[in-house]
Design an enzyme around this catalytic site. Structure first.
Site, mmCIF file in Angstrom:
data_model
loop_
_atom_site.group_PDB
_atom_site.id
_atom_site.type_symbol
_atom_site.label_atom_id
_atom_site.label_comp_id
_atom_site.label_asym_id
_atom_site.label_seq_id
_atom_site.Cartn_x
_atom_site.Cartn_y
_atom_site.Cartn_z
ATOM 1 N N GLN A 133 15.329 27.205 45.560
ATOM 2 C CA GLN A 133 15.358 26.188 44.499
ATOM 3 C C GLN A 133 16.746 25.573 44.300
ATOM 4 O O GLN A 133 16.872 24.374 44.099
ATOM 5 C CB GLN A 133 14.892 26.796 43.181
ATOM 6 N N ASP A 188 17.563 22.738 46.808
ATOM 7 C CA ASP A 188 16.524 21.731 47.017
ATOM 8 C C ASP A 188 16.968 20.326 46.605
ATOM 9 O O ASP A 188 16.911 19.947 45.438
ATOM 10 C CB ASP A 188 15.299 22.178 46.205
ATOM 11 N N SER A 205 14.310 18.070 44.819
ATOM 12 C CA SER A 205 14.166 18.273 43.377
ATOM 13 C C SER A 205 15.325 17.679 42.604
ATOM 14 O O SER A 205 15.128 17.004 41.593
ATOM 15 C CB SER A 205 14.085 19.767 43.048
ATOM 16 N N ARG A 229 10.103 24.800 49.894
ATOM 17 C CA ARG A 229 10.041 24.777 48.429
ATOM 18 C C ARG A 229 9.562 26.118 47.909
ATOM 19 O O ARG A 229 8.440 26.260 47.432
ATOM 20 C CB ARG A 229 9.212 23.598 47.994
ATOM 21 N N TYR A 287 1.513 21.303 46.694
ATOM 22 C CA TYR A 287 1.519 19.847 46.730
ATOM 23 C C TYR A 287 0.108 19.305 46.519
ATOM 24 O O TYR A 287 -0.876 20.020 46.686
ATOM 25 C CB TYR A 287 2.032 19.343 48.086
#
Ligand code: NAD
Length: 376
Positions: free
Chosen positions: A125, A128, A131, A120, A226
């Site tokens: 991005q 991903d 996501s 991540r 996270y």
């Protein structure tokens, strides 16, 4: 190189690549084949693939010919046995659930690219899938809740009286939670939000949500952005406040998760019992244990007038756009996996490729997979 798009099994409606993305892959110099009727549950029919020169073929032909097999979910074990050494499988994986599957793939000398392991980082991005699929889930959860709630989301002032806006409580402001906040606000609800990461405070505010801060949250820079498990003291304080806000909510969208751990239990049975009859809880953390004590994964439970839905397959229910996003994620990953002649070139020095490769050349590769499966 040949890329093969497989049809999914069971109730899964998505396809790894819709015709448009598959066509773009062809433009990168890759031959693409697709299993017969692979896209039909995502409203992409064989003729559309054919019109782009992507030939629909029987499953066994796709498996035997493809250099890289693309699927949303890992292929069934029978297919794994039909794969040949050096072949690449690219799908989501959920490694702890598929430990034996992965071990078999390693023994057979297959390369497994686990899309849920994509690091991540900013550069990744666009690849991903966690996501993109969380975006779908956050959106769909709110729409689902609004359709079940026996009350309006927005405030109404009409000749028939004034209707108060609904109150939506969002637990966890990660990708799914932020999307849920945005949609609930667009529908006119009053939105309150809890998270343990202070970094999301401004994002929540900018979407029109009210961030309810509980002091003393533990954050760890080493957790890569996270959440981490909280102290007993913090948990108590947070729980008290959450129960208060939950009791006055019409809808709760629960998304709080901690990677590799059971989801934190945030809503007690007694709290659900104290909610207004007709209220709705959608628990997107259901597959990792759920944020609500009543949640049952994959089930809808009616408890003292509140409906509690444990759900993790919203992306499959929005198969068209979810497949589009999934296919684009794969396409963007393939851009760094193939050379200018359209051949596979796995550069294990690349952080994204290394982090996403679960097994290769009969060895476990990704550091995260070794941690997850406790492999030395
Ligand atoms: P997630 O699904 O792991 O968790 C959802 C949310 O729950 C998180 O915001 C987390 O902080 C929260 N949470 C955990 N325990 C909680 C508790 N006890 N109470 C309240 N909330 C709690 O999260 P995610 O959506 O996968 O995103 C996590 C991180 O990854 C974020 O920092 C996000 O910015 C980052 N991210 C980075 C990229 C990228 O750079 N490519 C892509 C996506 C996400």
């Amino acid at each position: 190189m040949i890329a093969g798009i497989l049809k999914e099994y069971g109730t899964e409606k998505r396809v790894a690549m819709l015709p448009c993305e598959a066509g773009n892959l062809k433009k990168m110099g890759v031959d693409v084949i697709v299993e017969n009727q692979a896209g039909q549950n995502a409203y992409a029919f064989d003729e559309e693939y054919s019109s782009l020169g992507i030939i629909p073929s029987p499953r066994k032909d796709v498996i035997s010919k493809a250099t890289i097999l693309l699927s949303v979910n890992p292929v069934p074990v029978d297919d794994l046995e039909s794969c040949h050494e050096g072949q690449v499988l690219c799908s989501s994986l959920d490694p702890p659930e598929n430990r034996l599957w992965l071990e078999r793939a390693r023994e057979k000398g297959l390369t497994v690219l686990a899309l849920d392991l994509i690091p991540r980082i900013s550069r990744a991005q666009s690849m991903d899938i966690l996501s993109s699929m969380a975006t779908v889930s956050g959106y769909k959860a709110v729409i689902h809740a609004a359709s079940l709630l026996p009350r309006f989301f927005p405030m109404f002032m009409s000749a028939s009286g004034t209707i108060k806006p609904s109150r939506v409580l969002v637990l966890g402001a990660g990708v799914a939670g932020l999307q849920a906040i945005a949609i609930a606000r667009k529908l006119g609800a009053v939105v309150e939000v809890f998270d343990v990461r202070s970094a999301v405070k401004d994002e929540v505010k900018s979407l029109g949500g009210k961030f309810i801060e509980v002091e003393g949250a533990k954050e760890d820079a080493a957790a890569g952005g996270y959440a981490v498990e909280q102290s007993e003291d913090f948990r108590k304080k947070q729980q008290e406040l959450i129960q208060k806000r939950a009791r006055v909510a019409d809808v709760i969208i629960a998304t709080a998760q901690i990677p590799g751990k059971k989801a934190p239990l945030l809503i007690h049975k007694e709290t659900v019992a104290g909610m207004k009859p007709g209220s709705v809880i959608i628990d997107l953390a259901a597959s990792s244990g759920g944020n609500c004590e009543i949640t049952e994964n994959g089930k809808t439970v009616m408890f003292k007038g509140t409906v509690v839905i444990g759900k993790s397959d919203y992306p499959s229910e929005m198969s068209d756009d979810a497949s589009r996003m999934f296919g684009n994620n794969i396409l963007n990953l393939l851009k760094i996996l193939i050379d200018k002649n359209g051949n596979l070139a796995l550069n294990m020095q690349d952080e994204i490729i290394n982090g996403t490769t679960a097994v290769h050349a009969k060895a476990y590769v990704s550091k995260r997979i070794k941690q997850m499966l406790n492999i030395k």
